[in-house]
Enzyme design. Structure first.
Site, PDB file in Angstrom:
ATOM      1  N   ALA A 368       0.877  -1.179   0.000  1.00  0.00           N
ATOM      2  CA  ALA A 368       0.000   0.000   0.000  1.00  0.00           C
ATOM      3  C   ALA A 368       0.909   1.222   0.000  1.00  0.00           C
ATOM      4  O   ALA A 368       1.230   1.776   1.044  1.00  0.00           O
ATOM      5  CB  ALA A 368      -0.934  -0.003   1.205  1.00  0.00           C
ATOM      6  N   ALA A 369       1.344   1.643  -1.190  1.00  0.00           N
ATOM      7  CA  ALA A 369       2.468   2.568  -1.309  1.00  0.00           C
ATOM      8  C   ALA A 369       2.082   4.038  -1.296  1.00  0.00           C
ATOM      9  O   ALA A 369       2.883   4.879  -0.870  1.00  0.00           O
ATOM     10  CB  ALA A 369       3.246   2.274  -2.595  1.00  0.00           C
ATOM     11  N   ALA A 370       0.893   4.410  -1.794  1.00  0.00           N
ATOM     12  CA  ALA A 370       0.559   5.828  -1.928  1.00  0.00           C
ATOM     13  C   ALA A 370       0.527   6.499  -0.545  1.00  0.00           C
ATOM     14  O   ALA A 370       0.136   5.873   0.442  1.00  0.00           O
ATOM     15  CB  ALA A 370      -0.797   5.976  -2.621  1.00  0.00           C
ATOM     16  N   PRO A 371       0.981   7.773  -0.472  1.00  0.00           N
ATOM     17  CA  PRO A 371       1.430   8.676  -1.541  1.00  0.00           C
ATOM     18  C   PRO A 371       2.918   8.596  -1.859  1.00  0.00           C
ATOM     19  O   PRO A 371       3.415   9.422  -2.628  1.00  0.00           O
ATOM     20  CB  PRO A 371       1.093  10.057  -0.978  1.00  0.00           C
ATOM     21  CG  PRO A 371       1.262   9.895   0.490  1.00  0.00           C
ATOM     22  CD  PRO A 371       0.848   8.486   0.823  1.00  0.00           C
ATOM     23  N   GLY A 373       5.741   8.209   0.499  1.00  0.00           N
ATOM     24  CA  GLY A 373       6.763   8.550   1.490  1.00  0.00           C
ATOM     25  C   GLY A 373       7.610   7.350   1.876  1.00  0.00           C
ATOM     26  O   GLY A 373       8.842   7.424   1.907  1.00  0.00           O
ATOM     27  N   LYS A 374       6.961   6.228   2.160  1.00  0.00           N
ATOM     28  CA  LYS A 374       7.696   5.025   2.559  1.00  0.00           C
ATOM     29  C   LYS A 374       8.426   4.412   1.367  1.00  0.00           C
ATOM     30  O   LYS A 374       9.537   3.892   1.508  1.00  0.00           O
ATOM     31  CB  LYS A 374       6.738   4.015   3.184  1.00  0.00           C
ATOM     32  CG  LYS A 374       6.042   4.512   4.443  1.00  0.00           C
ATOM     33  CD  LYS A 374       5.101   3.462   4.984  1.00  0.00           C
ATOM     34  CE  LYS A 374       4.364   3.974   6.216  1.00  0.00           C
ATOM     35  NZ  LYS A 374       3.469   5.108   5.888  1.00  0.00           N
ATOM     36  N   ASP A 392      -0.646   0.080  -5.247  1.00  0.00           N
ATOM     37  CA  ASP A 392      -1.749   0.725  -4.554  1.00  0.00           C
ATOM     38  C   ASP A 392      -3.020   0.433  -5.327  1.00  0.00           C
ATOM     39  O   ASP A 392      -3.050   0.486  -6.569  1.00  0.00           O
ATOM     40  CB  ASP A 392      -1.535   2.231  -4.437  1.00  0.00           C
ATOM     41  CG  ASP A 392      -2.413   2.846  -3.362  1.00  0.00           C
ATOM     42  OD1 ASP A 392      -1.994   2.877  -2.194  1.00  0.00           O
ATOM     43  OD2 ASP A 392      -3.541   3.274  -3.699  1.00  0.00           O
ATOM     44  N   ASP A 436       1.776  -1.413   5.170  1.00  0.00           N
ATOM     45  CA  ASP A 436       1.211  -0.353   6.004  1.00  0.00           C
ATOM     46  C   ASP A 436      -0.291  -0.379   5.758  1.00  0.00           C
ATOM     47  O   ASP A 436      -0.812   0.302   4.881  1.00  0.00           O
ATOM     48  CB  ASP A 436       1.829   0.995   5.638  1.00  0.00           C
ATOM     49  CG  ASP A 436       1.368   2.101   6.564  1.00  0.00           C
ATOM     50  OD1 ASP A 436       1.036   1.798   7.727  1.00  0.00           O
ATOM     51  OD2 ASP A 436       1.324   3.267   6.134  1.00  0.00           O
ATOM     52  N   CYS A 493      -1.522   2.969  11.678  1.00  0.00           N
ATOM     53  CA  CYS A 493      -1.557   4.235  12.417  1.00  0.00           C
ATOM     54  C   CYS A 493      -2.732   4.219  13.389  1.00  0.00           C
ATOM     55  O   CYS A 493      -3.470   5.195  13.503  1.00  0.00           O
ATOM     56  CB  CYS A 493      -1.636   5.424  11.476  1.00  0.00           C
ATOM     57  SG  CYS A 493      -3.020   5.357  10.319  1.00  0.00           S
TER      58      CYS A 493
END
Length: 689
Positions: A368-371, A373-374, A392, A436, A493
């Site tokens: 789950a890559a967007a946006p 940062g990771k 994503d 994530d 989170c």
């Protein structure tokens, strides 16, 4: 200022003429009169003195603080300037209401001092020095004149005195505050925080008309009662009533739904829960991550400081984070930002990437890559080597992901748009996987206050179900044969147990080929192994929890797995069904490589007879196909020796049918042997003349 540097003889002042006093003191004894020792002067009659001055007495030292004014009358302060010795005037006028007329009379009589000779040096004083001292420490002069006559030594003394006064005032204020907040545990000192009960037995709380400060005070009192329930609770009250009162007050004061406030209140002790709710009302610091692919943190910090940005390193645990305190320019539009030198990213988002610790030349999946940062952080740690698959499910969010990848100079990333649940069948064999997972956001309430009210019980049932399927897909996508990797990092989170420890426990139960390992992070609280009647695996303490009231970062959870073996063919798959029942279409598609597939080309009988090709021999190519199938299963993290139950069943049925009857209904063993090579023989016959 006096008569230059003329030296005058200091003598006792003449007696006060009481006839000029408008209001005489009653019953006041006459001032004592002592003869003054004769000095070198022609005056032989002793003069009465109002103070004890010896023949060789020295002048009194000047006081280091300004005495209070003797009267509120402005004229009196102006008339007393003529007195030579302010100490004598203070003793003379103590307790007497002196008017301006009396002061003028005394001053006129004091002008009769003789000026014979200088006398002894002990009795002589410079007039300029005397006037300077009197004016310096007297309240009779204006503040401007006093400031003009201050020296460095005097300023130091005054500042020291002011510091002492300030310290005394602060100590007194602190003592008053402590006294106000001090609570005793004396028997009978009970705090009344619960209102009278209604007929139904529920406490009455009219929160709509309560003042916020009073409500906050009641929250503090309730917490103190819960912490020391035995000595501070009211008679006949239970702990449940106090907790219910605290829950309602928190909902009214902070604006949470009762369901979410109850869930969060159960995670902490009462005092820590109050600190958590309070921390969610304050936004977290702005943090940027320096892009090591384009610049260094020191150079970036210097460039931003030159633009008027106040910053400092985010902490010793990160080498690329910078915390922003104040900025004169928009951080999202600076030349450094547009050049890809940094990205706005929360400090808590550094943690899962640091826990995954990707190595160079590895194959990494960000599910789950967007946006981005990771993903870009992974690329920076890998120094643009290896390969990163940034996936994503949302096409709209993928646009921002692609933009950040290009802006930050990432060149080893492939962006794809699949559902994360499809990855075990789309692609496998990754060295490391970062998940994530989407969550309720209870750790970022400071950013999104709508979480307080829009999360219901249904959300905490749907989200954990999705997270459990995602973590199984992540585990199945990792190659346990990886020489450098074989790791999976799961992060959210959120701070709830349903989205963190329960999901990790589900993965441990359904995938015995994985285990929890240390995250390698320098700080954080251990995950729960027992809470609310729920018991988890002892290795759950290796997971890390982060709270806004403890580390000043967003609420976060990080868990790291190590895959130690292949996934069983009968294991529960990402869609929640068994791998061996053969009832699911997804199951069939996933295990398609393990099933028998007839790859013989479909041709008409006429074409088959007229073709010069000798036919398709399955026996000749079986070894190559089995080898390719085993390699494919290894890449997907599956055991190539494991045979699914449905395939085994089909194989047994084929063998049984072969024993019962042969080709064309003939018994087994009566089949003509040349039929096996009939195609080749026919081809040879057609070729031969």
């Amino acid at each position: 200022m006096g008569k230059g540097r003329r030296m005058i003889k200091q003598g006792p002042p003449p007696p006060l003429d009481e006839s000029k006093v408008t209001r005489k003191r009653k019953d006041a004894p006459p001032p004592p009169q002592k003869p003054v020792k004769k000095r070198k002067t022609n005056v032989k009659a002793p003069k009465p003195a109002l103070n004890k001055v010896g023949a060789k007495s020295k002048a009194k030292p000047v006081k280091k603080f300004a005495p209070p004014p003797p009267s509120d009358d402005d004229e009196l302060s102006d008339d007393l300037e003529g007195l030579e010795d302010p100490d004598i005037a203070d003793e003379e006028l103590d307790g007497v209401n002196v008017t301006s007329l009396d002061a003028l009379g005394s001053a006129s009589e004091s002008e009769g001092l003789e000026d014979d000779d200088f006398g002894d040096s002990d009795h002589v004083m410079d007039s300029d020095e005397e006037v300077r001292r009197v004016g310096m420490w007297s309240d009779d002069e204006d503040d401007d004149n006093i400031e003009e006559k201050l020296t460095a030594a005097n300023i130091e003394g005054l500042s020291r005195k002011l510091d002492m006064q300030k310290a005394i005032e602060e100590a007194e204020a602190l003592a008053e505050l402590e006294e106000a907040n001090m609570q005793t545990n004396i028997a009978g000192d009970k705090l009344k925080v619960l209102d009278d009960d209604e007929d139904e037995g529920r406490p009455i709380t009219n929160l709509a008309t309560q003042d916020l400060q009073l409500l906050r005070t009641r929250i503090n009192d309730t917490i103190r009662v819960i912490e020391d329930f035995k000595s501070m609770a009211e008679e006949g009250r239970s702990r449940t009533e106090y907790r219910a009162q605290l829950l309602k007050d928190i909902c009214a004061y902070y604006g949470y739904s009762e369901f979410l406030a109850d869930k969060l209140l159960g995670l902490f002790p009462a005092r820590e829960a109050f600190a958590f709710f309070e921390a969610n009302e304050t936004p977290r610091p702005i943090v940027i991550r320096a892009n090591s692919l384009r610049t260094h943190r020191r150079e970036l910090a210097q460039s931003l400081i030159n633009r008027g940005v106040q910053l400092e390193p985010v902490g010793k645990w990160s080498k690329v984070g910078l915390q922003i305190f104040d900025a004169q320019v928009p951080l999202g539009a600076t030349p450094e930002y547009l050049a890809g030198h940094y990205i706005l990213q929360a400090a808590s988002s550094f943690l899962p990437v640091m826990a995954l610790a990707p190595q160079e030349n590895e194959r990494v999946l960000d599910m789950a890559a967007a946006p981005g940062g990771k993903t870009t952080h992974l690329a920076a740690l890998m120094k643009n080597s290896g390969c990163i698959f940034a996936n994503d499910a949302s096409k709209e969010r993928s646009k921002g992901l692609i933009g950040n990848i290009h802006r930050l100079g990432v060149k080893n990333t492939i962006v794809c748009n699949y559902s994360a649940l499809e990855f075990p069948k789309v692609m496998g064999g990754f060295d490391r996987v970062l998940l994530d997972a989407p969550c309720s956001g209870t750790g970022v309430i400071a950013k999104d206050a709508s979480v307080k009210t829009n999360k219901t019980e249904a959300d905490f049932m749907k989200l954990p179900h999705l997270q459990k399927q995602l973590i199984l897909a992540a585990i199945d996508s990792v190659d346990h044969h990886s020489k450098t990797g074989g790791y999976i990092v799961y992060s959210t989170c959120s701070v709830t147990v349903e989205e963190n420890e329960q999901v990790v426990q589900y993965a441990l139960n359904k995938r015995p080929n994985v285990k929890l390992v240390e995250t390698g992070l320098q700080f954080g609280k251990e995950g729960f192994t027992r809470i609310g009647g729920k018991i988890f695996h002892p290795s759950m303490k290796m997971t890390q929890r982060y709270y806004p009231h403890t580390y000043n970062v967003d609420g976060f959870f990080v868990a790291k797995f190590k895959k130690i073996g292949p996934t069983s063919a009968n294991a529960v798959l990402a869609n929640g069904v068994s791998g061996g029942n053969g009832k699911s279409s997804i199951d069939k598609s996933i295990s398609a490589d393990e099933e028998y597939v007839n790859r013989e080309p479909i041709v008409d009988d006429e074409d088959k007879e007229e073709s010069d090709f000798g036919g398709w021999d399955e026996e000749e190519d079986r070894a190559y196909m089995e080898r390719a199938e085993r390699a494919t299963m290894r890449r997907k993290g599956k055991n190539p020796k494991a045979v699914p139950a449905n395939a085994k069943k089909g194989k047994d049925e084929a063998e049984k049918s072969s024993k019962v009857g042969g080709v064309n209904g003939k018994p087994n063993g009566t089949e003509s042997k040349p039929a096996k090579t009939s195609k080749k023989s026919e081809g040879k016959k057609r070729i031969s003349p």
